[in-house]
Write an enzyme that holds these catalytic residues in place. Structure first.
Site, short mmCIF file in Angstrom:
data_model
loop_
_atom_site.label_atom_id
_atom_site.label_comp_id
_atom_site.label_asym_id
_atom_site.label_seq_id
_atom_site.Cartn_x
_atom_site.Cartn_y
_atom_site.Cartn_z
N LYS A 1 15.80 2.49 11.84
CA LYS A 1 14.33 2.95 11.46
C LYS A 1 14.54 4.47 11.49
O LYS A 1 13.86 4.85 10.48
CB LYS A 1 13.57 2.59 12.77
CG LYS A 1 13.34 1.16 12.95
CD LYS A 1 12.91 0.82 14.47
CE LYS A 1 12.53 -0.55 14.61
NZ LYS A 1 12.20 -1.08 15.86
N LYS B 1 14.36 -3.73 8.90
CA LYS B 1 14.93 -2.32 8.93
C LYS B 1 16.27 -2.58 8.59
O LYS B 1 17.01 -1.53 7.81
CB LYS B 1 14.36 -1.75 10.12
CG LYS B 1 14.76 -2.30 11.45
CD LYS B 1 13.42 -3.07 11.84
CE LYS B 1 13.84 -4.10 13.08
NZ LYS B 1 12.71 -4.34 13.76
N1 LIG Z 1 10.08 -9.15 16.78
C1 LIG Z 1 9.65 -7.98 16.68
O1 LIG Z 1 9.03 -7.33 17.36
C2 LIG Z 1 9.87 -7.13 15.40
C3 LIG Z 1 10.69 -7.59 14.31
N2 LIG Z 1 10.75 -7.01 13.19
C4 LIG Z 1 11.58 -7.68 12.09
O2 LIG Z 1 11.13 -8.96 11.59
C5 LIG Z 1 11.97 -9.62 11.21
C6 LIG Z 1 11.73 -11.17 12.13
O3 LIG Z 1 11.81 -10.69 13.47
P1 LIG Z 1 11.55 -11.92 14.38
O4 LIG Z 1 10.39 -12.66 13.91
O5 LIG Z 1 11.45 -11.15 15.82
O6 LIG Z 1 12.76 -12.74 14.35
P2 LIG Z 1 12.86 -14.21 14.85
O7 LIG Z 1 14.51 -14.50 15.26
O8 LIG Z 1 11.98 -14.64 15.95
O9 LIG Z 1 12.37 -15.20 13.72
C7 LIG Z 1 13.27 -15.32 12.32
C8 LIG Z 1 13.37 -16.84 11.92
O10 LIG Z 1 13.83 -16.91 10.57
C9 LIG Z 1 14.78 -18.08 10.63
N3 LIG Z 1 15.54 -17.81 9.86
C10 LIG Z 1 16.83 -17.29 9.68
N4 LIG Z 1 17.43 -17.53 8.56
C11 LIG Z 1 16.74 -18.28 8.06
C12 LIG Z 1 17.09 -18.92 6.61
N5 LIG Z 1 18.21 -18.86 6.03
N6 LIG Z 1 15.96 -19.77 5.97
C13 LIG Z 1 14.77 -19.93 6.92
N7 LIG Z 1 14.63 -19.38 7.91
C14 LIG Z 1 15.65 -18.59 8.61
C15 LIG Z 1 15.33 -18.30 12.17
O11 LIG Z 1 15.53 -19.64 12.67
C16 LIG Z 1 13.92 -17.63 13.02
O12 LIG Z 1 13.02 -18.73 13.53
C17 LIG Z 1 13.38 -8.92 11.53
O13 LIG Z 1 13.88 -8.47 10.24
C18 LIG Z 1 13.09 -8.17 12.41
O14 LIG Z 1 13.81 -6.93 12.77
C19 LIG Z 1 10.16 -6.07 12.81
C20 LIG Z 1 9.42 -5.34 13.82
C21 LIG Z 1 9.06 -5.98 14.92
N1 LIG Z 2 13.71 -5.05 18.19
C1 LIG Z 2 12.76 -4.18 17.95
C2 LIG Z 2 11.45 -4.84 17.19
C3 LIG Z 2 10.69 -3.94 16.39
O1 LIG Z 2 11.04 -3.50 15.46
C4 LIG Z 2 12.27 -3.35 19.03
O2 LIG Z 2 12.33 -3.81 20.00
O3 LIG Z 2 11.72 -2.30 18.83
#
Ligand SMILES: NC(=O)C1=CN([C@@H]2O[C@H](COP(=O)(O)OP(=O)(O)OC[C@H]3O[C@@H](n4cnc5c(N)ncnc54)[C@H](O)[C@@H]3O)[C@@H](O)[C@H]2O)C=CC1
Ligand SMILES: N[C@@H](CC=O)C(=O)O
Ligand code: NA
Length: 487
Positions: A258, A158
């Site tokens: 969002k 987002k």
């Molecule tokens: N965690 C949640 O509940 C939610 C997350 N999102 C979105 O989803 C996306 C991912 O979120 P998460 O999985 O929670 O984040 P996270 O931080 O757990 O995972 C991101 C991963 O990407 C890797 N990474 C970062 N830069 C990189 C690169 N240049 N090349 C390869 N890998 C790289 C990191 O090492 C990490 O393992 C974000 O945009 C977040 O806003 C959306 C809705 C809910």
């Molecule tokens: N960090 C976000 C993850 C989902 O978008 C949240 O807490 O809602």
């Protein structure tokens, strides 16, 4: 490039797995026997269903990032491969997972032989690219590279969409592929689909929601279990709700991104981060929550996108801030990491969406719905909606937003005090909805704590009324002002 709009890729493209094509050769110029034709020939044979399964095209899927969400997407794609093939019409083959460190310990659901640190290669050598690394760069550059290579792109980012949405939409249109982002708003809840597609036949007037799981979890834990802010935040991080940098959650920036996306979709107008008025929950204390309960309310971090059309103003207001919500309002009973979004539209009336707004597996569900849609389009034709910004409504300044205030005052408990207070509201054209009074004695003075809830009015008039109360000699103190939503 322009040939593919609205119709299937030549089916010939899909009768052999796409990984069999020569390097650098675009998917749509592979020449083989059309899948549908083969399947039609097979249907008179008893083995037709098996043949149909065998002849499904294969689409190459690249995943950027294997964190909380990426890991669950990969796990489900592998575990439920047959279901995804049946639903999308293509076998979805994960060809690579880009990570920062291939040797870092990680969930065994992610096969090690898929890991690579070459994100650019993953972005540019697949039919479908799923971006789940988050942040602006290198996510933006990788997504643009993916579109340029002809891929469909799915993201949950987002922050990136709120900052660069128009550029990403334009790249998708140029590539004639799909751009999907259901996970970006309210996790598993299909609110992007609802606003982008289901509400296309209606005129949305407002969207009011709890769209950040982390802050809702923190406020809820503080409210129901008496946890400190820090304890509740640590638990939200442990549950995988928080962003990599949780200040984005706590300071309201995640909800603001969002809200910008919601407003863009709801009002067919470009809305970016800078158009959103933002206040987070950092300053909320246990006392604030107790006071909310004493007023029969819950304190929630809300995202609000509102269309205003009256004699004084015309446009949209988009904001994120803590607000009191009456205890009997549906948003008051949204607990933990859950999200809820209330949409009001002229023809449909009120719609409510509720579910898990954060966490790896729920968010993976939203990502995978987009993967199935994008894959089906690559097999059968059709496309995701393009950017719709034709309405181009003005963004109203914060003081023109319509809201209600709850104002707590200490006044002398004497005849005429309430009348004087009411006069101030009248002078500023603010109507009072309710008044509660509790008398008490403080250092010999007979005082009353008066709690006033107004009707909706522009913030400018409400603020002027509060200034007027401060200047009124019978008012000893304006103790607090809080916005009230959902009355
Ligand atoms: N965690 C949640 O509940 C939610 C997350 N999102 C979105 O989803 C996306 C991912 O979120 P998460 O999985 O929670 O984040 P996270 O931080 O757990 O995972 C991101 C991963 O990407 C890797 N990474 C970062 N830069 C990189 C690169 N240049 N090349 C390869 N890998 C790289 C990191 O090492 C990490 O393992 C974000 O945009 C977040 O806003 C959306 C809705 C809910
Ligand atoms: N960090 C976000 C993850 C989902 O978008 C949240 O807490 O809602
Ligand atoms: Na969603």
């Amino acid at each position: 490039m322009g040939e593919r709009r609205g119709r299937p890729l030549p089916l010939a493209a899909y009768a052999v797995p796409s990984h069999a094509r020569p390097p650098g050769e675009p998917a749509h110029i592979r020449k083989v026997v059309p899948v549908k034709q083969q399947v039609a020939q097979e249907t008179s044979q008893p083995t037709a269903p098996v043949a149909a399964r065998q002849q499904r095209p294969t689409l190459r899927v690249g995943v950027l990032g294997s964190g909380t969400v990426g890991t669950q997407v990969i796990r489900l794609l592998l575990e439920q491969a047959d279901d995804f093939a049946a639903r999308s019409g293509a076998r979805l083959e994960i060809t690579g997972v880009a990570v920062r460190d291939v040797d870092a310990p990680r969930d065994e659901a992610v096969p090690r032989d898929l890991l690579t640190d070459d994100a650019q290669a993953v972005a540019t050598s697949n039919d479908i690219v799923i971006e789940l690394i988050g942040g602006i760069e290198p996510a933006r550059t990788l997504i643009l590279a993916a579109f340029a290579s002809g891929a469909s792109v799915i993201t949950g980012n987002k922050a990136l969409i709120a900052a660069h949405g128009p550029e990403l939409y334009a790249a998708a249109a140029e590539a004639n592929t799909d751009f999907y982002y259901e996970a970006a708003v309210a996790g598993a809840i299909p609110v992007v689909y609802a606003l982008r597609e289901s509400m296309a036949g209606d005129r949305v007037t407002s969207v009011l929601g709890i769209v950040n799981g982390t802050t809702n979890y923190i406020l809820d834990e503080m409210s129901t279990k008496g946890l400190s802010f820090e304890e509740a935040l640590a638990a939200a991080q442990e549950l995988g709700y928080a962003e990599a940098d949780p200040t984005a959650d706590v300071d309201g920036l995640d909800a603001a991104a969002k809200a910008a996306i919601i407003a863009s979709l709801a009002f067919h107008t470009r809305v970016g981060m800078n158009d959103v008025e933002v206040e987070g929950i950092r300053s909320i204390t246990a006392d604030d929550i107790r006071e909310a309960h004493a007023s029969g309310c819950e304190l929630k971090l809300l995202a609000i996108a509102q269309r205003r059309e009256d004699e004084q103003a015309s446009g949209i207001s988009v904001r994120v801030h803590p607000a009191l919500v009456p205890a009997d309002h549906p948003l008051a009973s949204v607990h933990g990491g859950f999200n809820a979004v209330l949409v009001e539209a002229e023809a449909a009336g009120r719609l409510m969406f509720y579910g898990q707004g954060a966490g790896g597996t729920p968010t993976a569900s939203a990502v995978l719905s987009d993967v199935v849609a994008a894959a089906a389009h690559r097999v059968n034709g059709g496309q995701a909606p393009r950017e719709s910004n034709y309405a181009d409504l003005p963004i109203l300044p914060p003081e023109q937003a319509l809201t209600r205030y709850q104002i707590q005052l200490r006044v002398a408990d004497a005849p005429g005090s309430l009348a004087a207070v009411a006069q101030v509201f009248g002078d500023h054209d603010v109507s009072i909805n309710s008044v509660r009074q509790a008398s008490y004695v403080d250092v010999g003075d007979e005082l009353a704590l008066v709690t006033i809830v107004t009707h909706a009015a522009p913030v400018s008039r409400l603020e002027a009324a509060v200034d007027g109360l401060r200047a009124q000699e019978r008012v000893a103190e304006v103790v607090s002002t809080r916005r009230v939503e959902g009355l």
